[in-house]
Design a protein around this motif. Structure first.
Motif, PDB file in Angstrom:
ATOM      1  N   HIS B  96       0.862  -1.190   0.000  1.00  0.00           N
ATOM      2  CA  HIS B  96       0.000   0.000   0.000  1.00  0.00           C
ATOM      3  C   HIS B  96       0.898   1.240   0.000  1.00  0.00           C
ATOM      4  CE1 HIS B  96       0.817   0.652   4.267  1.00  0.00           C
ATOM      5  NE2 HIS B  96       0.643  -0.646   4.432  1.00  0.00           N
ATOM      6  N   PRO B  97       0.333   2.418  -0.264  1.00  0.00           N
ATOM      7  CA  PRO B  97       1.192   3.618  -0.324  1.00  0.00           C
ATOM      8  C   PRO B  97       1.922   3.843   0.997  1.00  0.00           C
ATOM      9  CG  PRO B  97      -1.023   4.103  -1.142  1.00  0.00           C
ATOM     10  CD  PRO B  97      -1.078   2.722  -0.558  1.00  0.00           C
ATOM     11  N   ASP B  98       3.115   4.384   0.919  1.00  0.00           N
ATOM     12  CA  ASP B  98       3.825   4.839   2.110  1.00  0.00           C
ATOM     13  C   ASP B  98       3.154   6.085   2.677  1.00  0.00           C
ATOM     14  OD1 ASP B  98       5.808   3.113   2.563  1.00  0.00           O
ATOM     15  OD2 ASP B  98       7.451   4.433   1.953  1.00  0.00           O
ATOM     16  N   GLU B  99       3.432   6.346   3.938  1.00  0.00           N
ATOM     17  CA  GLU B  99       3.068   7.647   4.519  1.00  0.00           C
ATOM     18  C   GLU B  99       3.517   8.732   3.537  1.00  0.00           C
ATOM     19  OE1 GLU B  99       1.251   9.760   7.440  1.00  0.00           O
ATOM     20  OE2 GLU B  99       1.504   7.572   7.374  1.00  0.00           O
ATOM     21  N   PRO B 100       2.601   9.595   3.079  1.00  0.00           N
ATOM     22  CA  PRO B 100       2.988  10.544   2.023  1.00  0.00           C
ATOM     23  C   PRO B 100       3.899  11.667   2.529  1.00  0.00           C
ATOM     24  CG  PRO B 100       0.776  11.012   2.780  1.00  0.00           C
ATOM     25  CD  PRO B 100       1.193   9.746   3.485  1.00  0.00           C
ATOM     26  N   HIS B 101       4.733  12.186   1.620  1.00  0.00           N
ATOM     27  CA  HIS B 101       5.479  13.412   1.897  1.00  0.00           C
ATOM     28  C   HIS B 101       4.572  14.610   1.629  1.00  0.00           C
ATOM     29  CE1 HIS B 101       9.558  11.577   2.095  1.00  0.00           C
ATOM     30  NE2 HIS B 101       8.934  10.625   1.412  1.00  0.00           N
ATOM     31  N   ASN B 102       4.725  15.664   2.406  1.00  0.00           N
ATOM     32  CA  ASN B 102       3.952  16.898   2.213  1.00  0.00           C
ATOM     33  C   ASN B 102       4.819  17.960   1.553  1.00  0.00           C
ATOM     34  OD1 ASN B 102       2.197  15.514   3.866  1.00  0.00           O
ATOM     35  ND2 ASN B 102       1.498  17.378   4.924  1.00  0.00           N
ATOM     36  N   PHE B 103       4.345  18.530   0.469  1.00  0.00           N
ATOM     37  CA  PHE B 103       5.073  19.611  -0.196  1.00  0.00           C
ATOM     38  C   PHE B 103       4.173  20.842  -0.258  1.00  0.00           C
ATOM     39  CE2 PHE B 103       6.596  15.609  -1.935  1.00  0.00           C
ATOM     40  CZ  PHE B 103       7.971  15.752  -1.914  1.00  0.00           C
ATOM     41  N   PRO B 104       4.614  21.978   0.258  1.00  0.00           N
ATOM     42  CA  PRO B 104       3.813  23.187   0.079  1.00  0.00           C
ATOM     43  C   PRO B 104       3.858  23.628  -1.382  1.00  0.00           C
ATOM     44  CG  PRO B 104       5.865  23.692   1.231  1.00  0.00           C
ATOM     45  CD  PRO B 104       5.837  22.206   1.033  1.00  0.00           C
ATOM     46  N   ILE B 105       2.716  24.030  -1.906  1.00  0.00           N
ATOM     47  CA  ILE B 105       2.643  24.550  -3.278  1.00  0.00           C
ATOM     48  C   ILE B 105       2.012  25.939  -3.212  1.00  0.00           C
ATOM     49  CG2 ILE B 105       2.502  22.256  -4.325  1.00  0.00           C
ATOM     50  CD1 ILE B 105      -0.507  22.636  -4.632  1.00  0.00           C
ATOM     51  N   SER B 106       2.446  26.823  -4.101  1.00  0.00           N
ATOM     52  CA  SER B 106       1.904  28.175  -4.092  1.00  0.00           C
ATOM     53  C   SER B 106       1.972  28.768  -5.492  1.00  0.00           C
ATOM     54  CB  SER B 106       2.676  29.051  -3.104  1.00  0.00           C
ATOM     55  OG  SER B 106       4.042  29.026  -3.433  1.00  0.00           O
ATOM     56  N   MET B 107       1.331  29.920  -5.655  1.00  0.00           N
ATOM     57  CA  MET B 107       1.254  30.585  -6.954  1.00  0.00           C
ATOM     58  C   MET B 107       2.615  30.634  -7.630  1.00  0.00           C
ATOM     59  SD  MET B 107      -0.473  34.267  -7.683  1.00  0.00           S
ATOM     60  CE  MET B 107      -0.075  35.197  -9.157  1.00  0.00           C
ATOM     61  N   ASN B 108       2.625  30.276  -8.922  1.00  0.00           N
ATOM     62  CA  ASN B 108       3.859  30.306  -9.718  1.00  0.00           C
ATOM     63  C   ASN B 108       4.830  29.184  -9.411  1.00  0.00           C
ATOM     64  OD1 ASN B 108       4.108  32.075 -11.857  1.00  0.00           O
ATOM     65  ND2 ASN B 108       4.184  33.838 -10.468  1.00  0.00           N
ATOM     66  N   THR B 109       4.364  28.142  -8.724  1.00  0.00           N
ATOM     67  CA  THR B 109       5.207  26.945  -8.618  1.00  0.00           C
ATOM     68  C   THR B 109       4.704  25.908  -9.611  1.00  0.00           C
ATOM     69  OG1 THR B 109       3.899  25.943  -6.844  1.00  0.00           O
ATOM     70  CG2 THR B 109       5.764  27.316  -6.181  1.00  0.00           C
ATOM     71  N   THR B 110       5.577  24.959  -9.939  1.00  0.00           N
ATOM     72  CA  THR B 110       5.235  23.874 -10.856  1.00  0.00           C
ATOM     73  C   THR B 110       5.745  22.560 -10.287  1.00  0.00           C
ATOM     74  OG1 THR B 110       5.383  23.126 -13.165  1.00  0.00           O
ATOM     75  CG2 THR B 110       7.358  24.102 -12.235  1.00  0.00           C
ATOM     76  N   PHE B 111       5.067  21.475 -10.607  1.00  0.00           N
ATOM     77  CA  PHE B 111       5.538  20.152 -10.192  1.00  0.00           C
ATOM     78  C   PHE B 111       4.946  19.096 -11.119  1.00  0.00           C
ATOM     79  CE2 PHE B 111       1.509  19.203  -8.052  1.00  0.00           C
ATOM     80  CZ  PHE B 111       1.057  20.470  -7.736  1.00  0.00           C
ATOM     81  N   THR B 112       5.620  17.957 -11.155  1.00  0.00           N
ATOM     82  CA  THR B 112       5.252  16.855 -12.036  1.00  0.00           C
ATOM     83  C   THR B 112       5.028  15.621 -11.176  1.00  0.00           C
ATOM     84  OG1 THR B 112       6.585  17.806 -13.787  1.00  0.00           O
ATOM     85  CG2 THR B 112       6.082  15.472 -13.983  1.00  0.00           C
ATOM     86  N   ILE B 113       3.947  14.903 -11.424  1.00  0.00           N
ATOM     87  CA  ILE B 113       3.669  13.675 -10.667  1.00  0.00           C
ATOM     88  C   ILE B 113       4.260  12.484 -11.426  1.00  0.00           C
ATOM     89  CG2 ILE B 113       1.877  12.212  -9.651  1.00  0.00           C
ATOM     90  CD1 ILE B 113       1.928  15.061  -8.497  1.00  0.00           C
TER      91      ILE B 113
END
Ligand SMILES: [Zn+2]
Ligand SMILES: [Zn+2]
Lengths: 177, 177
Positions: B96-113
């Protein structure tokens, strides 16, 4: 030169990049094209993307893309400014592109380029920058460039790797020395 | 109901759509998900896209996506607001999934899953909406939904067609009567 190096590092190096990246101060480059400011947000050569690639491009008044075609899908969202989309809609069925249709584009509009249709985007405004978010499939992009709208399809020149990908290929080759 | 019908027309009907479309007053819908406002800018079911799909999503404070995974690539650009990305980075290698990591996201940020990594996006702000531009490959999207982070990967439920695609499938089926 220093900002060029850091632009290459930022946009070409996968290693050590944080998962969430801030675009606000991300270094952009013109990659030798006057009036252009390009940033690869998520790319094949730069970030290991396999199926989609996302760019932000800013074009100064009077500047734009070459007349070109590609077989991938391409979606635009206009983030700022206004300009003109020129699109020839005969695909490759004629010997050279038809006289293109002109479509005004402006902030908060979106459009999709059909595969293999020759097109050009121009900042036809006199004062304001045109800023675009661009999505393509099948990265890295393979672009055929036309000198003008009457050039035969078969004479259009393949530019591969494309401007920003070329710089990343070179950067990563240097990195491996 | 009237705005729902026009949302379906706008986002599901290929016929008669202008090439350049204005997003400013484009009708959005929550597709039955509280706090969500979704707009398909360019989609497979809606606009005949084959390789990429682009959405704009607005999430009210406290709302967000389900915990889910998909094998396609996904790129986010945060247009407004802030929130939290939860991401489990073991892929399918554990039960099953691991305990997830938390990432703060805010205006003008980008990320890829990364493909197949279970993830969730939450508007963890108390006041402001979170607005995202989302790009996926391999449309229409096939999503596996988890009830919580300890649910085995094999128990996650396939939701296909996904919320907005389902409405378009139904709309287009009705259209053909
Ligand atoms: Zn193009
Ligand atoms: Zn997702």
């Amino acid at each position: 030169v220093a900002s060029q190096v850091s632009a290459s590092w930022y946009s070409c190096s996968i290693k050590g990049l944080p998962l969430v990246r801030n675009l606000t101060n991300a270094p952009q480059s013109n990659y030798g094209r006057g009036g252009l400011s390009h940033l690869t947000i998520a790319g094949a050569v730069s970030h290991g993307m396999k199926e989609v690639e996302v760019w932000i491009q800013t074009m100064a008044p009077g500047s734009g893309t070459p007349i070109h075609r590609h077989s991938c899908e391409e979606v635009f969202v206009v983030l700022k400014g206004s300009g003109t989309l020129l699109l020839s809609t005969t695909s490759m069925k004629t010997r050279h592109p038809d006289e293109p249709h002109n479509f005004p584009i402006s902030m908060n509009t979106t459009f999709t380029i059909p595969p293999d249709e020759p097109h050009q985007i121009l900042n036809s405004d006199e004062h304001d920058d045109l800023q675009l978010l661009v999505v393509i499939s099948q990265p890295p992009i393979k672009v055929f460039i036309y000198d003008d709208w009457s050039m035969p399809h078969t004479a259009a020149r393949l530019k591969y790797p494309y401007y920003w990908d070329e710089e990343c290929f070179q950067y990563n080759a240097k990195d491996e020395l």
